[in-house]
Motif scaffolding. Sequence first.
Motif, PDB file in Angstrom:
ATOM      1  N   GLN A  12       0.838  -1.200   0.000  1.00  0.00           N
ATOM      2  CA  GLN A  12       0.000   0.000   0.000  1.00  0.00           C
ATOM      3  C   GLN A  12       0.875   1.253   0.000  1.00  0.00           C
ATOM      4  O   GLN A  12       1.785   1.382   0.809  1.00  0.00           O
ATOM      5  N   ASN A  14      -1.057   4.191  -0.625  1.00  0.00           N
ATOM      6  CA  ASN A  14      -2.183   5.141  -0.636  1.00  0.00           C
ATOM      7  C   ASN A  14      -2.292   5.868   0.697  1.00  0.00           C
ATOM      8  O   ASN A  14      -3.324   5.876   1.357  1.00  0.00           O
ATOM      9  N   LEU A  15      -1.219   6.515   1.089  1.00  0.00           N
ATOM     10  CA  LEU A  15      -1.170   7.242   2.354  1.00  0.00           C
ATOM     11  C   LEU A  15      -2.107   8.446   2.301  1.00  0.00           C
ATOM     12  O   LEU A  15      -2.123   9.190   1.318  1.00  0.00           O
ATOM     13  N   GLN A  16      -2.878   8.631   3.353  1.00  0.00           N
ATOM     14  CA  GLN A  16      -3.776   9.776   3.445  1.00  0.00           C
ATOM     15  C   GLN A  16      -3.159  10.815   4.374  1.00  0.00           C
ATOM     16  O   GLN A  16      -2.938  10.544   5.553  1.00  0.00           O
ATOM     17  N   GLN A  17      -2.831  11.984   3.824  1.00  0.00           N
ATOM     18  CA  GLN A  17      -2.257  13.062   4.619  1.00  0.00           C
ATOM     19  C   GLN A  17      -3.370  13.745   5.405  1.00  0.00           C
ATOM     20  O   GLN A  17      -4.335  14.248   4.826  1.00  0.00           O
ATOM     21  N   ILE A  18      -3.253  13.753   6.730  1.00  0.00           N
ATOM     22  CA  ILE A  18      -4.281  14.364   7.569  1.00  0.00           C
ATOM     23  C   ILE A  18      -3.943  15.823   7.845  1.00  0.00           C
ATOM     24  O   ILE A  18      -4.781  16.705   7.727  1.00  0.00           O
ATOM     25  N   ALA A  23      -0.454  11.302   9.272  1.00  0.00           N
ATOM     26  CA  ALA A  23      -0.882  10.612   8.059  1.00  0.00           C
ATOM     27  C   ALA A  23      -1.389   9.232   8.456  1.00  0.00           C
ATOM     28  O   ALA A  23      -1.129   8.766   9.573  1.00  0.00           O
ATOM     29  N   PHE A  25      -2.892   5.115   6.949  1.00  0.00           N
ATOM     30  CA  PHE A  25      -3.270   4.102   5.969  1.00  0.00           C
ATOM     31  C   PHE A  25      -4.567   3.459   6.454  1.00  0.00           C
ATOM     32  O   PHE A  25      -4.700   3.137   7.638  1.00  0.00           O
ATOM     33  N   GLU A  26      -5.510   3.244   5.559  1.00  0.00           N
ATOM     34  CA  GLU A  26      -6.692   2.458   5.887  1.00  0.00           C
ATOM     35  C   GLU A  26      -6.365   0.985   5.686  1.00  0.00           C
ATOM     36  O   GLU A  26      -5.751   0.602   4.685  1.00  0.00           O
ATOM     37  N   THR A 101     -13.773   8.026  11.437  1.00  0.00           N
ATOM     38  CA  THR A 101     -13.572   6.577  11.489  1.00  0.00           C
ATOM     39  C   THR A 101     -14.070   5.995  12.802  1.00  0.00           C
ATOM     40  O   THR A 101     -13.554   4.988  13.261  1.00  0.00           O
ATOM     41  N   ILE A 110      -7.219   1.647  11.109  1.00  0.00           N
ATOM     42  CA  ILE A 110      -6.331   2.716  10.667  1.00  0.00           C
ATOM     43  C   ILE A 110      -4.937   2.497  11.235  1.00  0.00           C
ATOM     44  O   ILE A 110      -4.776   2.208  12.427  1.00  0.00           O
TER      45      ILE A 110
END
Length: 203
Positions: A12, A14-18, A23, A25-26, A101, A110
């Motif tokens: 994966q 597909n890191l989501q920057q918060i 940050a 990963f789901e 979440t 997460i």
Amino acid sequence: MFGCCVAGRLLQTNLQQIDETHAAFELPNAASINHVCVFLLGTVPFPDGYGASVHFFWPGRGFQLLGMLSNEKPSAIFRLRGSFSAQNTSSAAHSAFSSGTNTPTDVTAILGLAIEPLPTIAAQIAQLPSAVQKSQQQPQGLGDPTVLAEKVVKHLFNYVSGFVGGSGVTPDSAVPMGMIARWYESFVGKVRAGGVGFLENVE
């Protein structure tokens, strides 16, 4: 900057920057996860004096601190099955990672990363059970660049000498570049998978 791999699944990225320092990963189908590996991709290092604390969030159960990453410890593997407790991490991490979440029936967990000063991370790690603390520590001696460089060279020497007949590598031994390339690929793979701890076994 980070990659994540759940055992038995595809890598994966597909890191989501918060925000600037958080940050995530789901991790879908989280109930089936045994182990997860998180690592630096090698493209962007941490700023000097910083690293990342690694947190696991299970909807309805809160957060658990798993460990850390740093420039000196660029990868780590964490066991999730059977090791999760309801221990919460800092409220700042909770509010950052849990946004949107918090549905208890959600099967997606997460894996959160918080970039923090190394002393702050060390204080958090010190509160983990002793067995987990030990797994997060840098191998003794390998923090010294001179010692680390010597261990890397010895590892290469041992690898190459295994392919040379007689008493081993001599000053006039010819070593094909392909052999060095294979060593490099294997070496980097080991570092990415589990850090440099394996070099402690080099004699």
